[in-house]
Design an enzyme around this catalytic site. Structure first.
Site, PDB file in Angstrom:
ATOM      1  CD  GLU A  91      33.984 -24.340  29.429  1.00  0.00           C
ATOM      2  OE1 GLU A  91      33.792 -23.860  30.544  1.00  0.00           O
ATOM      3  OE2 GLU A  91      33.275 -24.095  28.446  1.00  0.00           O
ATOM      4  CB  CYS A 151      31.552 -30.101  21.547  1.00  0.00           C
ATOM      5  SG  CYS A 151      32.604 -28.786  20.901  1.00  0.00           S
ATOM      6  CB  CYS A 168      43.826 -21.938  19.244  1.00  0.00           C
ATOM      7  SG  CYS A 168      43.993 -22.437  17.508  1.00  0.00           S
ATOM      8  CB  CYS A 181      40.226 -17.420  13.820  1.00  0.00           C
ATOM      9  SG  CYS A 181      40.890 -18.849  12.963  1.00  0.00           S
ATOM     10  CB  CYS A 223      38.115 -17.896  17.389  1.00  0.00           C
ATOM     11  SG  CYS A 223      38.385 -19.233  18.556  1.00  0.00           S
ATOM     12  CB  CYS A 264      30.155 -21.214  18.754  1.00  0.00           C
ATOM     13  SG  CYS A 264      29.165 -22.497  18.057  1.00  0.00           S
TER      14      CYS A 264
END
Ligand code: SAH
Ligand code: SF4
Length: 385
Positions: free
Chosen positions: A91, A104, A111, A115, A118, A344
């Site tokens: 996105e 952004c 990933c 983390c 996340c 976020c």
């Protein structure tokens, strides 16, 4: 093989033109058509010789990512979901403000850093995006917005690499993409207005400083190794002391005279006043003073699998005051695009897009924001779903 011209920075395109037996300056013309005018068909590039256009049709194309969906928030934030194949999607989010337009964008599908807070990290790593796929998000958003706002001038003034993925774990594709963003024959963004956000890939921070020193944001989230390791597993490889030294080294080449530290506020985990005081001391001892850094506190956007919750406003405020009183420039990020899940870490899991295809959506997020003024006119609102 057909080349995707979105993959090339200007130097790469010049080499490509040379291989075709064309003069290097043709690359500037092509580059401008693609990035400044948003052309994807060679026939539209009227000042290129017909013979060159025919040659290009045989071996090249301008192939942007396919848009799966587009949503506009009541606050003017727009997010696009792009298909990157094999069931993966990434996105990009546009955040309009009175004095700037920020995009952004994502650097990877998934990933590998993992983390704890996340959702991209929870879903694992699929693959690196190519530089063409990274640039494609900007190419599409900029030219879509210009067309639909009926404006000729640049709309996106800032890019933040804060979408999905760890940009410095996709270094080889990131750097050409950054060069396209900065090039005056393409988007002409200032180095101060392009920000790479990293969870702390120390060696690549140094390389970025040499190859393409744009603004740097470092996702810190904790002032000591024990706590940071539990949140950002990469800390085991590059502990805080090394990370801080790399930040201070980066200052020598940084386009701004500060580094931004991001700190995601997790209830009862990293949000006590004592940890705020520890953070002040860490920043002071690393830089010799507190003028070289800014701290951006990000209220956590919860998702079920994390088992974590957002710190209350009062706790965020108390943490922020400890920093501010000590002299650390501190901001609290406002969440934008809540109603379209563009904040976020809000998007995770499988969703069905409008074509009925189930796509896996990784985390995506909006960048920092301020009061909304530059709202997107109604003309655009009518275009989006
Ligand atoms: N991988 C890079 C860039 C992408 S993440 C990095 O980690 O810096 C960009 C920012 O989003 C990071 O600062 C990260 O801490 C933040 N983030 C991730 N998940 C979040 C969540 N659920 N809520 C709030 N911020 C989140
Ligand atoms: Fe990766 Fe950044 Fe998410 Fe960590 S916060 S898992 S580095 S995208």
């Amino acid at each position: 093989m057909t080349a995707n011209l979105l993959d090339y920075d200007l130097e790469g395109l010049a080499l490509f033109c040379e291989r075709l037996g064309e003069k290097r300056f043709r690359a500037v013309q092509l580059f401008r058509w693609i990035h400044q005018k948003g052309a994807s068909e060679f026939d539209a590039m009227t000042d290129l010789a017909k013979s060159l256009r025919e040659k290009l049709k045989g071996c090249a194309q301008v192939q942007p990512l396919r848009v799966l969906s587009q949503h506009e928030s009541a606050d003017g934030t727009i997010k696009w979901l792009f298909d990157v194949g094999a069931g993966d999607a990434v996105e990009a989010v546009f955040i309009p403000e009175s004095d700037r337009g920020t995009l952004c964008i994502s650097s990877q599908a998934g990933c590998a850093v993992g983390c704890r807070f996340c959702s991209t990290g929870h879903q694992g790593f699929s693959r690196n995006l190519t530089s063409g796929e990274i640039v494609s998000q900007l190419w599409f958003a900029e030219h879509f917005l210009r067309r639909h706002l009926g404006r000729d001038e640049r709309i996106i003034s800032n890019v933040v690499m804060m979408g999905m993925g760890e940009p410095l774990q996709n270094y080889a594709e990131l750097v050409p993409a950054l060069k396209v963003m900065l090039d005056d024959h393409a988007y002409g963004l200032s180095r101060r207005r392009v920000t790479v956000s990293t969870s702390g890939m120390v060696p690549m921070m140094d390389r970025l400083g040499q190859d393409c020193p744009v603004a740097l944001a470092v996702s810190l989230h904790a002032p000591n190794d024990a706590l940071r390791e539990s949140l950002v597993p990469l800390n085991k490889k590059y502990p805080i002391a090394e990370l801080m030294q790399a930040c201070v080294r980066y200052l020598d080449v940084a386009p701004r005279d500060f580094i931004t530290f991001e700190y995601c506020m997790l209830d009862g985990v990293n949000d006590t006043p004592a940890l705020a005081a520890e953070l002040v001391e860490l920043l002071r001892s690393s830089g010799g003073n507190l003028h070289w850094c800014k701290v951006n506190l990000i209220p956590f956007n919860p998702f079920a699998a994390s088992g974590l919750t957002r710190s209350s406003n009062a706790r965020v405020q108390a943490f922020s005051e400890v920093l501010s009183r000590a002299g650390v420039v501190t901001t609290v990020r406002k969440t934008r695009g809540d109603d379209i899940a563009a904040a976020c870490g809000q998007l995770a899991g499988d969703v069905q897009d409008r074509t009925g295809v189930v796509v896996r959506i990784h985390k995506q997020r909006s960048a920092e924001s301020a009061a909304l003024a530059g709202a997107v006119p109604g003309a655009l609102a009518a275009e989006v779903h």
